[in-house]
Design an enzyme around this catalytic site. Structure first.
Site, PDB file in Angstrom:
ATOM      1  N   ASP A  82       0.844  -1.212   0.000  1.00  0.00           N
ATOM      2  CA  ASP A  82       0.000   0.000   0.000  1.00  0.00           C
ATOM      3  C   ASP A  82       0.871   1.251   0.000  1.00  0.00           C
ATOM      4  O   ASP A  82       2.090   1.191   0.190  1.00  0.00           O
ATOM      5  CB  ASP A  82      -0.919  -0.005   1.228  1.00  0.00           C
ATOM      6  CG  ASP A  82      -2.109   0.949   1.075  1.00  0.00           C
ATOM      7  OD1 ASP A  82      -2.254   1.591   0.018  1.00  0.00           O
ATOM      8  OD2 ASP A  82      -2.880   1.067   2.050  1.00  0.00           O
ATOM      9  N   LYS A  83       0.205   2.371  -0.199  1.00  0.00           N
ATOM     10  CA  LYS A  83       0.870   3.670  -0.249  1.00  0.00           C
ATOM     11  C   LYS A  83       0.072   4.656   0.603  1.00  0.00           C
ATOM     12  O   LYS A  83      -1.149   4.544   0.712  1.00  0.00           O
ATOM     13  CB  LYS A  83       0.879   4.133  -1.712  1.00  0.00           C
ATOM     14  CG  LYS A  83       1.285   5.577  -1.887  1.00  0.00           C
ATOM     15  CD  LYS A  83       0.471   6.230  -3.000  1.00  0.00           C
ATOM     16  CE  LYS A  83       0.652   7.710  -2.979  1.00  0.00           C
ATOM     17  NZ  LYS A  83      -0.577   8.463  -3.235  1.00  0.00           N
ATOM     18  N   HIS A  84       0.787   5.601   1.190  1.00  0.00           N
ATOM     19  CA  HIS A  84       0.112   6.691   1.901  1.00  0.00           C
ATOM     20  C   HIS A  84       0.713   8.012   1.448  1.00  0.00           C
ATOM     21  O   HIS A  84       1.915   8.111   1.212  1.00  0.00           O
ATOM     22  CB  HIS A  84       0.298   6.552   3.420  1.00  0.00           C
ATOM     23  CG  HIS A  84      -0.302   7.692   4.183  1.00  0.00           C
ATOM     24  ND1 HIS A  84      -1.653   7.749   4.463  1.00  0.00           N
ATOM     25  CD2 HIS A  84       0.235   8.829   4.668  1.00  0.00           C
ATOM     26  CE1 HIS A  84      -1.901   8.874   5.106  1.00  0.00           C
ATOM     27  NE2 HIS A  84      -0.779   9.550   5.244  1.00  0.00           N
ATOM     28  N   SER A  85      -0.133   9.030   1.317  1.00  0.00           N
ATOM     29  CA  SER A  85       0.370  10.369   0.998  1.00  0.00           C
ATOM     30  C   SER A  85      -0.112  11.328   2.069  1.00  0.00           C
ATOM     31  O   SER A  85      -1.230  11.202   2.571  1.00  0.00           O
ATOM     32  CB  SER A  85      -0.174  10.821  -0.354  1.00  0.00           C
ATOM     33  OG  SER A  85       0.024  12.213  -0.505  1.00  0.00           O
ATOM     34  N   THR A 122      -8.628  10.662  -1.650  1.00  0.00           N
ATOM     35  CA  THR A 122      -8.830   9.704  -2.748  1.00  0.00           C
ATOM     36  C   THR A 122     -10.275   9.228  -2.799  1.00  0.00           C
ATOM     37  O   THR A 122     -10.847   9.055  -3.874  1.00  0.00           O
ATOM     38  CB  THR A 122      -7.865   8.508  -2.561  1.00  0.00           C
ATOM     39  OG1 THR A 122      -6.546   9.031  -2.614  1.00  0.00           O
ATOM     40  CG2 THR A 122      -8.029   7.468  -3.643  1.00  0.00           C
ATOM     41  N   ARG A 170      -7.742  15.875  18.658  1.00  0.00           N
ATOM     42  CA  ARG A 170      -6.570  16.685  18.246  1.00  0.00           C
ATOM     43  C   ARG A 170      -7.009  17.843  17.362  1.00  0.00           C
ATOM     44  O   ARG A 170      -6.498  18.963  17.469  1.00  0.00           O
ATOM     45  CB  ARG A 170      -5.574  15.811  17.465  1.00  0.00           C
ATOM     46  CG  ARG A 170      -4.783  14.855  18.325  1.00  0.00           C
ATOM     47  CD  ARG A 170      -4.086  13.809  17.459  1.00  0.00           C
ATOM     48  NE  ARG A 170      -3.180  14.404  16.502  1.00  0.00           N
ATOM     49  CZ  ARG A 170      -2.870  13.879  15.305  1.00  0.00           C
ATOM     50  NH1 ARG A 170      -3.393  12.728  14.927  1.00  0.00           N
ATOM     51  NH2 ARG A 170      -2.039  14.478  14.505  1.00  0.00           N
ATOM     52  N   SER A 185      -0.958   7.979  14.167  1.00  0.00           N
ATOM     53  CA  SER A 185      -2.248   8.040  13.489  1.00  0.00           C
ATOM     54  C   SER A 185      -2.173   7.397  12.108  1.00  0.00           C
ATOM     55  O   SER A 185      -2.984   6.530  11.755  1.00  0.00           O
ATOM     56  CB  SER A 185      -2.670   9.513  13.370  1.00  0.00           C
ATOM     57  OG  SER A 185      -3.779   9.648  12.527  1.00  0.00           O
ATOM     58  N   LYS A 189      -3.426   2.895  11.211  1.00  0.00           N
ATOM     59  CA  LYS A 189      -4.428   2.455  10.227  1.00  0.00           C
ATOM     60  C   LYS A 189      -3.790   1.515   9.204  1.00  0.00           C
ATOM     61  O   LYS A 189      -4.411   0.556   8.762  1.00  0.00           O
ATOM     62  CB  LYS A 189      -5.035   3.680   9.536  1.00  0.00           C
ATOM     63  CG  LYS A 189      -5.985   4.442  10.466  1.00  0.00           C
ATOM     64  CD  LYS A 189      -6.431   5.764   9.892  1.00  0.00           C
ATOM     65  CE  LYS A 189      -5.343   6.788   9.925  1.00  0.00           C
ATOM     66  NZ  LYS A 189      -5.762   8.173   9.732  1.00  0.00           N
ATOM     67  N   LYS A 190      -2.561   1.818   8.823  1.00  0.00           N
ATOM     68  CA  LYS A 190      -1.894   0.976   7.821  1.00  0.00           C
ATOM     69  C   LYS A 190      -1.532  -0.385   8.425  1.00  0.00           C
ATOM     70  O   LYS A 190      -1.639  -1.409   7.762  1.00  0.00           O
ATOM     71  CB  LYS A 190      -0.635   1.683   7.293  1.00  0.00           C
ATOM     72  CG  LYS A 190      -0.958   2.937   6.491  1.00  0.00           C
ATOM     73  CD  LYS A 190      -1.740   2.608   5.231  1.00  0.00           C
ATOM     74  CE  LYS A 190      -2.098   3.831   4.416  1.00  0.00           C
ATOM     75  NZ  LYS A 190      -3.002   3.507   3.289  1.00  0.00           N
TER      76      LYS A 190
END
Ligand code: IUR
Length: 453
Positions: A82-85, A122, A170, A185, A189-190
């Site tokens: 997977d990828k996160h931005s 997304t 927060r 955070s 999730k990942k």
């Protein structure tokens, strides 16, 4: 363990034990800690910081606060990646990277978020198609993942629930900007999504959460090191966000750009470079390529052969979107009723632009949210945005505004005229945009070959 004693310890700058952090996360999840106590703890962490071991323990406790996806039973014939931005204006890379990695043999169960503020999410982009299932049943998600190799869906409330409550607190207590809390955070999730490797795009610049290279690098290091310590092989690219990424920004406009990119009709060079770089890193991390360069070459091949486009079409069909998204070439996407150009006021070259302000113009047009519950108009946005440094002639469109009404278009054009300036080449040197990929962050200790080739 008393909440106030744990808060006091952090307030005094002491490193918290695993048991104390588990008590904190347990209290967030089951309501044992009040909003006031969670907020006080968040502020103590923001002011006192956390070491890597503490951040890792917090991240793991949050990842285990709810359901976790387990792909072992699915017996997928490739690594789960997977990828996160961290978010940028016009950042539609996930829409292309997921099918590219799928076409190269990876499996990408991408759990995405909705956008808040000036950067789009997304999920909001994909919601442009009326039938697209954003939160399918687990069985359907698995079926689509196996069939298409990728599935981009929304997070279930059951995944890392501690993060939901902590983030909401927060957000209203000026404690978002804490490196350990951001790290925990994002990664909780990942980790809960059951991945085997993760690539992260940490944006830097005037349209990004991190304004300076030092901030972005610190976040990237924290993310990569904590991910590694938590057992998730990861790399991060620090990438430029001083201009809109690609040609369009706005939900349906970005989906149409992604379709054109996959189909090969238009691939804006910076968007292509970044997509290949991130895909290459992820393929290498997942053991599907010997190096990031070889991974990028494989990514290029599956784009050229149309295999990545096929994976995207299969995913969209499998989740209830258009049956043949490539043949339709974006025709099913909703279109704005008003489309107007912003003409260049003079001959010259386009100066640097405040990218965050451009993102906020899209929010004003209705394409983003001010508050979490705001609806989104998928049709609106900015199209064919010329990059800084472009040579332009008087009257030439600098971009096109897609708006829901003439009034909305007028307001956007008035604001944009103040944001985009055309400089006289005799008086100012043309803007020179920096490279898209500024740095690659990885931990030397981690040499992760998950799958032998
Ligand atoms: N995205 C997240 O998932 N968490 C955060 O804290 C931030 C962005 I900032």
């Amino acid at each position: 363990m008393l909440a106030q004693e744990i808060i006091r310890a952090k307030r005094e700058g002491r490193a918290l034990s695993e048991a104390e952090l588990q008590a904190f996360v347990g209290g967030i999840t089951d309501g044992g800690w009040s909003d006031a106590q969670v907020a006080a703890m968040a502020m103590a962490v923001l002011l006192r910081g956390m070491g890597r071991a503490e951040t890792t323990a917090l991240t793991l406790a949050m990842a285990h606060s709810g359901e976790r996806l387990d792909w072992a039973a699915a017996d997928l014939p490739g690594p789960v990646l997977d990828k996160h931005s961290t978010g940028g204006v016009g950042d539609k890379v996930s829409l292309m990277l997921a099918p590219i990695v799928a076409a190269c043999g990876g499996f990408v169960p991408m759990v995405s978020g909705r956008g808040l503020g000036h950067t789009g999410g997304t999920l909001d982009k994909l919601a442009s198609w009326p039938g697209y299932q954003l939160t399918p049943e687990p069985a359907r998600m698995q079926r689509v993942l196996r069939d298409a190799g990728c599935v981009i869906v929304g997070a279930s409330a059951r995944l890392a629930p501690a993060d939901r409550r902590l983030y909401a607190i927060r957000d209203v207590t000026a404690t978002v900007e804490s490196l350990p809390l951001i790290t925990a955070s994002i990664l909780s999730k990942k980790l809960a999504a059951g991945l085997q490797a993760l690539v992260m795009d940490v944006k830097v610049g005037n349209g990004a959460f991190c304004a300076t290279g030092a901030e972005a690098e610190a976040l990237a290091r924290s993310l990569v090191e904590v991910a590694g310590a938590a057992g998730l092989p990861a790399r991060a690219l620090v990438t430029d966000m001083n201009q809109v990424l690609g040609r369009h920004a706005g939900n349906a406009l970005e989906v149409s750009e992604a379709i054109g990119f996959l189909a090969g009709t238009a691939r804006e060079p910076r968007l292509l470079e970044l997509t290949l770089a991130l895909s290459g890193e992820l393929l290498a991390l997942g053991g599907l390529a010997a190096s990031a360069a070889e991974g990028a070459a494989r990514a290029r091949e599956v784009l050229a052969s149309g295999k990545a486009a096929e994976c995207f079409a299969r995913m969209v069909r499998g989740l209830g979107g258009p049956a043949d998204v490539l043949a339709a070439n974006g025709a099913e996407l909703p279109r704005a009723p008003v489309v107007r150009p912003l003409p260049a006021p003079a001959d010259g070259h386009l100066g640097l632009v405040d990218t965050r302000a451009l993102g906020l113009v899209i929010v004003e047009l209705g394409g983003g949210r001010r508050r979490a519950e705001d609806p989104i108009d998928p049709r609106v946005g900015l199209a064919d945005v010329l990059p800084p440094g472009s040579a332009v002639q008087r009257g030439e469109p600098l971009l096109w505004v897609h708006a829901a009404s003439d009034d909305a278009a007028d307001a956007a054009l008035a604001r944009l005229a103040t944001l985009l300036c055309v400089l006289d080449p005799r008086q100012a040197r043309p803007a020179e945009p920096g490279p898209v990929v500024c740095a690659v962050i990885q931990t030397d200790a981690l040499q992760c070959q998950l799958f032998s080739r």
